[in-house]
Write an enzyme that holds these catalytic residues in place. Structure first.
Site, short mmCIF file in Angstrom:
data_model
loop_
_atom_site.label_atom_id
_atom_site.label_comp_id
_atom_site.label_asym_id
_atom_site.label_seq_id
_atom_site.Cartn_x
_atom_site.Cartn_y
_atom_site.Cartn_z
N CYS A 30 0.89 -1.16 0.00
CA CYS A 30 0.00 0.00 0.00
C CYS A 30 0.92 1.21 0.00
CB CYS A 30 -0.92 0.01 1.22
SG CYS A 30 -1.93 1.53 1.30
N CYS A 90 -0.56 4.36 2.48
CA CYS A 90 -0.64 4.25 3.94
C CYS A 90 -0.35 2.80 4.33
CB CYS A 90 -1.98 4.74 4.46
SG CYS A 90 -3.41 4.03 3.62
N SER A 91 -1.37 2.08 4.78
CA SER A 91 -1.14 0.68 5.18
C SER A 91 -2.40 -0.15 4.98
CB SER A 91 -0.69 0.62 6.64
OG SER A 91 -1.66 1.23 7.49
#
Length: 211
Positions: free
Chosen positions: A111, A114-115
């Protein structure tokens, strides 16, 4: 910068965190202040869900896909519904997509913003997945990053990096390891690792003694 030599401290800026992460950190701080959380207990819980409990869900889906061709078709066509058949669903899993690693193509997940991560099948994301070195480098030099995880992909195999986001979260259906033909579905699930479902590692052949 080597992915594994990067400082994995908690020095994330607040604007790099999702709303859920900000709320979780605020709650953790409050509970620690009130004495509800003592010592390393929360770290132990997070580690358990990151490395053990969470990835077990994905491992069960992978093992079932290896032994059930019809389920495999459903998993690749609509992973959200296929994993729901096994009782796994929820936050961060509204639009799952499974991608298959083959002799011709190897997928690895990231990603970049972000995560974003498929929680229902992989649990909580590992810290290296959220850190900038992995997020930036795996897109530019995937083979080099994979090598740092101990994974060498031959030149005859295409490496494809897939970027998870708020609209879709990917996870990898790894190649079934050689030598596992006589194993049961439960035994196969024990072979599957979180990192193989992210795509940064491949599963080792099963020795005759272990089979």
């Amino acid at each position: 910068m080597n992915v594994h030599s990067h400082d994995h401290g908690d020095g994330h800026h607040t604007h790099d965190l999702s709303e859920g992460e900000v709320r979780a950190r605020a709650l953790e701080s409050l509970l620690r202040e009130k004495g509800v959380l003592q010592g390393p207990i929360i770290d132990e819980i997070i580690d358990m869900y990151t490395n053990d409990i969470g990835p077990m869900n994905g491992a069960k889906a992978v093992a079932k896909a290896w032994v059930d061709p019809e389920y495999k078709q459903r998993l690749l066509a609509n992973a959200t519904e296929a994993v729901r058949e096994l009782g796994f669903s929820g936050m961060e899993g509204e639009n799952l997509r499974a991608v298959e690693n083959t002799d011709k193509q190897h997928h690895v997940i990231v990603c970049t913003l972000c995560s974003c991560y498929p929680w229902p099948v992989l649990g909580l994301p590992p810290r290296w997945y959220k850190d900038t070195p992995y997020r930036s480098r795996v897109v530019r030099e995937p083979r080099k990053v994979l090598a740092e995880f101990g994974t060498t992909i031959g030149d005859e195999v295409d490496v494809k990096v897939l970027d998870s986001n708020v609209e879709v979260r990917y996870f990898v259906l790894p190649k079934r390891p050689a030598g596992s033909e006589g194993l049961s579905e439960d035994e196969l699930a024990k072979l599957v690792t979180r990192d193989s479902m992210v795509g940064v590692t491949v599963l080792a052949p099963v020795s005759k003694a272990a089979a």
